[in-house]
Design a protein around this motif. Structure first.
Motif, PDB file in Angstrom:
ATOM      1  N   MET A   1      41.000  31.783  54.436  1.00  0.00           N
ATOM      2  CA  MET A   1      42.227  32.390  53.940  1.00  0.00           C
ATOM      3  C   MET A   1      42.282  32.322  52.411  1.00  0.00           C
ATOM      4  SD  MET A   1      44.724  30.945  56.958  1.00  0.00           S
ATOM      5  CE  MET A   1      46.294  31.336  56.223  1.00  0.00           C
ATOM      6  N   ALA A   2      41.899  31.188  51.840  1.00  0.00           N
ATOM      7  CA  ALA A   2      41.903  31.038  50.385  1.00  0.00           C
ATOM      8  C   ALA A   2      40.890  31.979  49.739  1.00  0.00           C
ATOM      9  CB  ALA A   2      41.611  29.588  50.012  1.00  0.00           C
ATOM     10  N   ALA A   3      39.713  32.100  50.341  1.00  0.00           N
ATOM     11  CA  ALA A   3      38.679  32.981  49.787  1.00  0.00           C
ATOM     12  C   ALA A   3      39.120  34.438  49.796  1.00  0.00           C
ATOM     13  CB  ALA A   3      37.374  32.820  50.566  1.00  0.00           C
ATOM     14  N   ARG A   4      39.854  34.829  50.825  1.00  0.00           N
ATOM     15  CA  ARG A   4      40.336  36.213  50.939  1.00  0.00           C
ATOM     16  C   ARG A   4      41.703  36.411  50.287  1.00  0.00           C
ATOM     17  NH1 ARG A   4      38.074  38.608  56.013  1.00  0.00           N
ATOM     18  NH2 ARG A   4      35.884  38.074  55.826  1.00  0.00           N
ATOM     19  N   ARG A   5      42.298  35.293  49.874  1.00  0.00           N
ATOM     20  CA  ARG A   5      43.618  35.309  49.227  1.00  0.00           C
ATOM     21  C   ARG A   5      44.677  35.948  50.132  1.00  0.00           C
ATOM     22  NH1 ARG A   5      43.284  33.784  43.852  1.00  0.00           N
ATOM     23  NH2 ARG A   5      45.193  34.874  43.326  1.00  0.00           N
ATOM     24  N   VAL A   6      44.676  35.489  51.403  1.00  0.00           N
ATOM     25  CA  VAL A   6      45.655  35.961  52.378  1.00  0.00           C
ATOM     26  C   VAL A   6      46.424  34.773  52.939  1.00  0.00           C
ATOM     27  CG1 VAL A   6      44.336  38.025  52.991  1.00  0.00           C
ATOM     28  CG2 VAL A   6      43.990  35.922  54.301  1.00  0.00           C
TER      29      VAL A   6
ATOM     30  N   PRO B   1      52.835  46.647  43.040  1.00  0.00           N
ATOM     31  CA  PRO B   1      51.873  46.236  44.067  1.00  0.00           C
ATOM     32  C   PRO B   1      51.863  44.735  44.259  1.00  0.00           C
ATOM     33  CG  PRO B   1      50.837  47.645  42.400  1.00  0.00           C
ATOM     34  CD  PRO B   1      52.218  47.329  41.918  1.00  0.00           C
ATOM     35  N   ALA B   2      51.712  44.328  45.510  1.00  0.00           N
ATOM     36  CA  ALA B   2      51.652  42.906  45.827  1.00  0.00           C
ATOM     37  C   ALA B   2      50.392  42.311  45.224  1.00  0.00           C
ATOM     38  CB  ALA B   2      51.680  42.695  47.335  1.00  0.00           C
ATOM     39  N   GLN B   3      50.538  41.172  44.585  1.00  0.00           N
ATOM     40  CA  GLN B   3      49.408  40.433  44.034  1.00  0.00           C
ATOM     41  C   GLN B   3      49.304  39.118  44.750  1.00  0.00           C
ATOM     42  OE1 GLN B   3      47.336  41.624  41.559  1.00  0.00           O
ATOM     43  NE2 GLN B   3      48.459  43.514  41.892  1.00  0.00           N
ATOM     44  N   PRO B   4      48.096  38.688  45.049  1.00  0.00           N
ATOM     45  CA  PRO B   4      47.947  37.370  45.691  1.00  0.00           C
ATOM     46  C   PRO B   4      48.528  36.287  44.778  1.00  0.00           C
ATOM     47  CG  PRO B   4      45.869  38.588  45.714  1.00  0.00           C
ATOM     48  CD  PRO B   4      46.812  39.359  44.843  1.00  0.00           C
ATOM     49  N   ALA B   5      49.089  35.286  45.407  1.00  0.00           N
ATOM     50  CA  ALA B   5      49.645  34.174  44.647  1.00  0.00           C
ATOM     51  C   ALA B   5      48.530  33.448  43.915  1.00  0.00           C
ATOM     52  CB  ALA B   5      50.373  33.212  45.576  1.00  0.00           C
ATOM     53  N   ALA B   6      48.839  32.987  42.717  1.00  0.00           N
ATOM     54  CA  ALA B   6      47.863  32.234  41.943  1.00  0.00           C
ATOM     55  C   ALA B   6      47.576  30.899  42.618  1.00  0.00           C
ATOM     56  CB  ALA B   6      48.388  32.007  40.538  1.00  0.00           C
ATOM     57  N   VAL B   7      46.334  30.525  42.617  1.00  0.00           N
ATOM     58  CA  VAL B   7      45.925  29.250  43.176  1.00  0.00           C
ATOM     59  C   VAL B   7      45.887  28.244  42.045  1.00  0.00           C
ATOM     60  CG1 VAL B   7      44.109  28.009  44.397  1.00  0.00           C
ATOM     61  CG2 VAL B   7      44.572  30.391  44.958  1.00  0.00           C
ATOM     62  N   THR B   8      46.670  27.180  42.197  1.00  0.00           N
ATOM     63  CA  THR B   8      46.683  26.146  41.162  1.00  0.00           C
ATOM     64  C   THR B   8      46.208  24.855  41.753  1.00  0.00           C
ATOM     65  OG1 THR B   8      48.989  25.609  41.611  1.00  0.00           O
ATOM     66  CG2 THR B   8      48.570  27.241  39.889  1.00  0.00           C
ATOM     67  N   GLY B   9      45.728  24.017  40.959  1.00  0.00           N
ATOM     68  CA  GLY B   9      45.208  22.762  41.478  1.00  0.00           C
ATOM     69  C   GLY B   9      45.853  21.656  40.852  1.00  0.00           C
TER      70      GLY B   9
END
Length: 133
Positions: free
Chosen positions: A27-32, A125-133
């Motif tokens: 899911m993270a790799a596909r950003r879904v 357009p919908a943008q995937p949420a930013a991944v933060t660490g």
């Protein structure tokens, strides 16, 4: 505007034996935020969402041991590509969920999310949420 215009046509499908970590990685790799779970033994279609994974990890369960089947929603509400976005939003509101699997001839052809609908309604357009660490 119709569901077919807003849905993501890239459908991440996993099996019931995928672990939650495997599902989360995909899911993270596909950003879904959701994966369609296809169970060939039951001919069933379910959905596993980011919230399902979060609830499991929050409960102290090991994502390397937990199968997706133990956290999959199987009483799924499906959308049709010709639904209006208002119909999809109403179904989500009524059911208390944020993703709908879109079926055409009993096959998953997309997933529509609240973010997709809002993006269409606001013309952004919908943008995937930013991944933060």
């Amino acid at each position: 505007m119709l569901v077919r215009d807003a849905m993501s046509k890239t459908v991440l499908t996993i099996g019931p034996t995928h672990t939650l970590r495997q599902a989360a990685t995909l899911m993270a790799a596909r950003r879904v935020g959701a994966a369609v779970v296809l169970d060939p033994d039951t001919c069933g279609i379910g959905i596993l969402t980011e919230r399902d994974i979060l609830n499991s990890v929050g409960a102290g369960q090991d994502p390397d041991l937990e199968p997706s089947s133990a956290h999959t929603t199987t009483d799924v509400v499906f959308a049709a590509p010709e639904w209006t976005l208002a119909e999809a939003a109403a179904a989500m509101t009524h059911g208390g969920f944020r993703h709908l699997i879109v079926l055409d001839d009993q096959e998953p052809v997309g997933v529509v999310s609240v973010r997709d609908i809002i993006g269409c309604w606001t013309q952004i357009p919908a943008q995937p949420a930013a991944v933060t660490g």
